[in-house]
Design a protein around this motif. Structure first.
Motif, PDB file in Angstrom:
ATOM      1  N   VAL A  80       5.104  -5.852   3.853  1.00  0.00           N
ATOM      2  CA  VAL A  80       4.781  -4.667   3.054  1.00  0.00           C
ATOM      3  C   VAL A  80       3.292  -4.644   2.719  1.00  0.00           C
ATOM      4  CG1 VAL A  80       5.221  -3.455   0.881  1.00  0.00           C
ATOM      5  CG2 VAL A  80       7.110  -4.552   2.093  1.00  0.00           C
ATOM      6  N   THR A  81       2.751  -5.788   2.296  1.00  0.00           N
ATOM      7  CA  THR A  81       1.324  -5.840   1.939  1.00  0.00           C
ATOM      8  C   THR A  81       0.449  -5.592   3.166  1.00  0.00           C
ATOM      9  OG1 THR A  81       1.321  -8.259   2.219  1.00  0.00           O
ATOM     10  CG2 THR A  81       1.700  -7.406   0.003  1.00  0.00           C
ATOM     11  N   GLN A  82       0.830  -6.161   4.306  1.00  0.00           N
ATOM     12  CA  GLN A  82       0.098  -5.903   5.545  1.00  0.00           C
ATOM     13  C   GLN A  82       0.164  -4.428   5.915  1.00  0.00           C
ATOM     14  OE1 GLN A  82       1.575  -8.438   8.660  1.00  0.00           O
ATOM     15  NE2 GLN A  82       1.026 -10.327   7.587  1.00  0.00           N
ATOM     16  N   GLY A  83       1.338  -3.832   5.683  1.00  0.00           N
ATOM     17  CA  GLY A  83       1.518  -2.427   6.019  1.00  0.00           C
ATOM     18  C   GLY A  83       0.607  -1.516   5.222  1.00  0.00           C
ATOM     19  N   MET A 137      -1.728   2.690  -6.338  1.00  0.00           N
ATOM     20  CA  MET A 137      -0.532   2.867  -5.522  1.00  0.00           C
ATOM     21  C   MET A 137      -0.074   1.531  -4.941  1.00  0.00           C
ATOM     22  SD  MET A 137       0.151   5.389  -2.291  1.00  0.00           S
ATOM     23  CE  MET A 137      -1.169   4.657  -1.334  1.00  0.00           C
ATOM     24  N   ASN A 138      -1.019   0.730  -4.464  1.00  0.00           N
ATOM     25  CA  ASN A 138      -0.712  -0.578  -3.918  1.00  0.00           C
ATOM     26  C   ASN A 138      -0.023  -1.440  -4.973  1.00  0.00           C
ATOM     27  OD1 ASN A 138      -1.000  -2.817  -1.978  1.00  0.00           O
ATOM     28  ND2 ASN A 138      -2.433  -3.622  -3.479  1.00  0.00           N
ATOM     29  N   ASP A 139      -0.571  -1.449  -6.195  1.00  0.00           N
ATOM     30  CA  ASP A 139       0.005  -2.252  -7.276  1.00  0.00           C
ATOM     31  C   ASP A 139       1.417  -1.792  -7.609  1.00  0.00           C
ATOM     32  OD1 ASP A 139      -2.367  -3.613  -7.386  1.00  0.00           O
ATOM     33  OD2 ASP A 139      -3.152  -2.511  -9.125  1.00  0.00           O
ATOM     34  N   GLU A 140       1.607  -0.467  -7.630  1.00  0.00           N
ATOM     35  CA  GLU A 140       2.915   0.070  -7.991  1.00  0.00           C
ATOM     36  C   GLU A 140       3.960  -0.227  -6.917  1.00  0.00           C
ATOM     37  OE1 GLU A 140       4.875   4.199  -9.753  1.00  0.00           O
ATOM     38  OE2 GLU A 140       2.757   4.117  -9.183  1.00  0.00           O
ATOM     39  N   ILE A 141       3.576  -0.108  -5.646  1.00  0.00           N
ATOM     40  CA  ILE A 141       4.501  -0.406  -4.553  1.00  0.00           C
ATOM     41  C   ILE A 141       4.930  -1.862  -4.598  1.00  0.00           C
ATOM     42  CG2 ILE A 141       4.688  -0.673  -2.038  1.00  0.00           C
ATOM     43  CD1 ILE A 141       2.998   1.829  -1.729  1.00  0.00           C
TER      44      ILE A 141
END
Length: 277
Positions: free
Chosen positions: A84-87, A124-128
């Protein structure tokens, strides 16, 4: 700035999706990519891209609902957290590179666009990641509860003979539960012979073997005998390789063989009956 980024994503959505899927398959964990079917991977990828695009156009509440649905889906199909983080990072790179190719990002406005990306992608990254992590933790907790409720029960099969089927990985916490259920069941069912069936246990290591030996010794102390059944060839090989001593346990390769032996130990046996025609 946000409008330029949003317009690029909306007008190049299919191209971004195609590039993203291709690059993520190349960089993703081979075991994960191989196990997940193309249809499932494509569907989750589409949902992921739609999620990011929706952050540009929907309200916070709508985005939050879509985010939770996405998190539940990817946890269900087994997307690892690093995938997910790579994505997210790869999506960022594809957009930035594409906008640079089209001349939207230039040397003159490079820093301005970088700050714009950080401002947009950061929250957005933090929330995901936060939603994914909480969903994963909740799923794992529910699985542990279900496993605890469904497994390690002593089942009487004949008078004086009981079976405890074990399924899944055994850790220290489960081993304690197994011991408690085993001793309680032996007394409750007045078992003379207890069969511990490890057919559904994928791995036997030194720690698990130690717990099984302890269980057998505890059963002996309350006046019953313990038998270990369901020892597959690969498990037997592992036990020998690790030098695990199971001499204190009676062992059989199948549950059927164990029940036949238990009947003999209680002065009984299975006989065939001829039926008159």
């Amino acid at each position: 700035m946000d409008k330029k980024i949003a317009n690029y994503i909306k007008t190049h959505k299919e191209l971004i999706l195609s590039r993203w899927k291709s690059e993520m398959k190349e960089q993703g964990d081979e075991r994960f990519v191989r196990v997940v079917s193309n249809r499932v991977f494509d569907g989750a990828s589409q949902q992921f891209i739609d999620l990011i695009v929706s952050n540009l156009m929907e309200s916070n509440e709508e985005f939050s609902q879509r985010l939770h649905k996405f998190a539940e889906n990817v946890v269900h199909i087994g997307w690892p957290l690093n995938f997910v983080t790579q994505g997210i990072r790869k999506f960022n790179e594809i957009i930035f590179h594409g906008m640079s190719e089209e001349g939207v990002v230039t040397r003159e406005n490079y820093m301005e666009f970088t700050e714009g990306f950080d401002k947009w992608f950061g929250p957005m990254n933090d929330e995901i990641l936060s939603t994914y992590t909480s969903t994963w933790e909740r799923t794992v907790t529910l699985q542990k509860i279900a496993l605890k409720e469904l497994s390690a029960q002593l089942i009487p099969v004949f008078e004086g003979i009981s079976v405890m089927p074990l399924i899944g990985t055994i850790d220290t916490e489960r081993a304690k539960q197994i011991m408690e259920n085993l001793l309680h069941g032996v007394v409750k069912h007045r078992s003379e012979v207890v069969l511990i069936d490890i057919t559904g246990v994928p791995i036997i290591d030194t720690m698990i073997a130690h717990h099984l030996i302890q269980a057998a010794e505890s059963v002996r102390l309350v006046g019953a005998k313990c038998m270990l059944v369901g020892i597959r060839p690969e498990i037997a090989q592992t036990i020998v390789t690790l030098g695990i001593n199971l001499d204190s346990l009676i062992t059989k390769n199948t549950l059927q063989a164990g029940i036949e032996a238990a009947l003999e130990m209680t002065n009984r046996k299975i006989v065939g009956v001829e039926v008159e025609s």
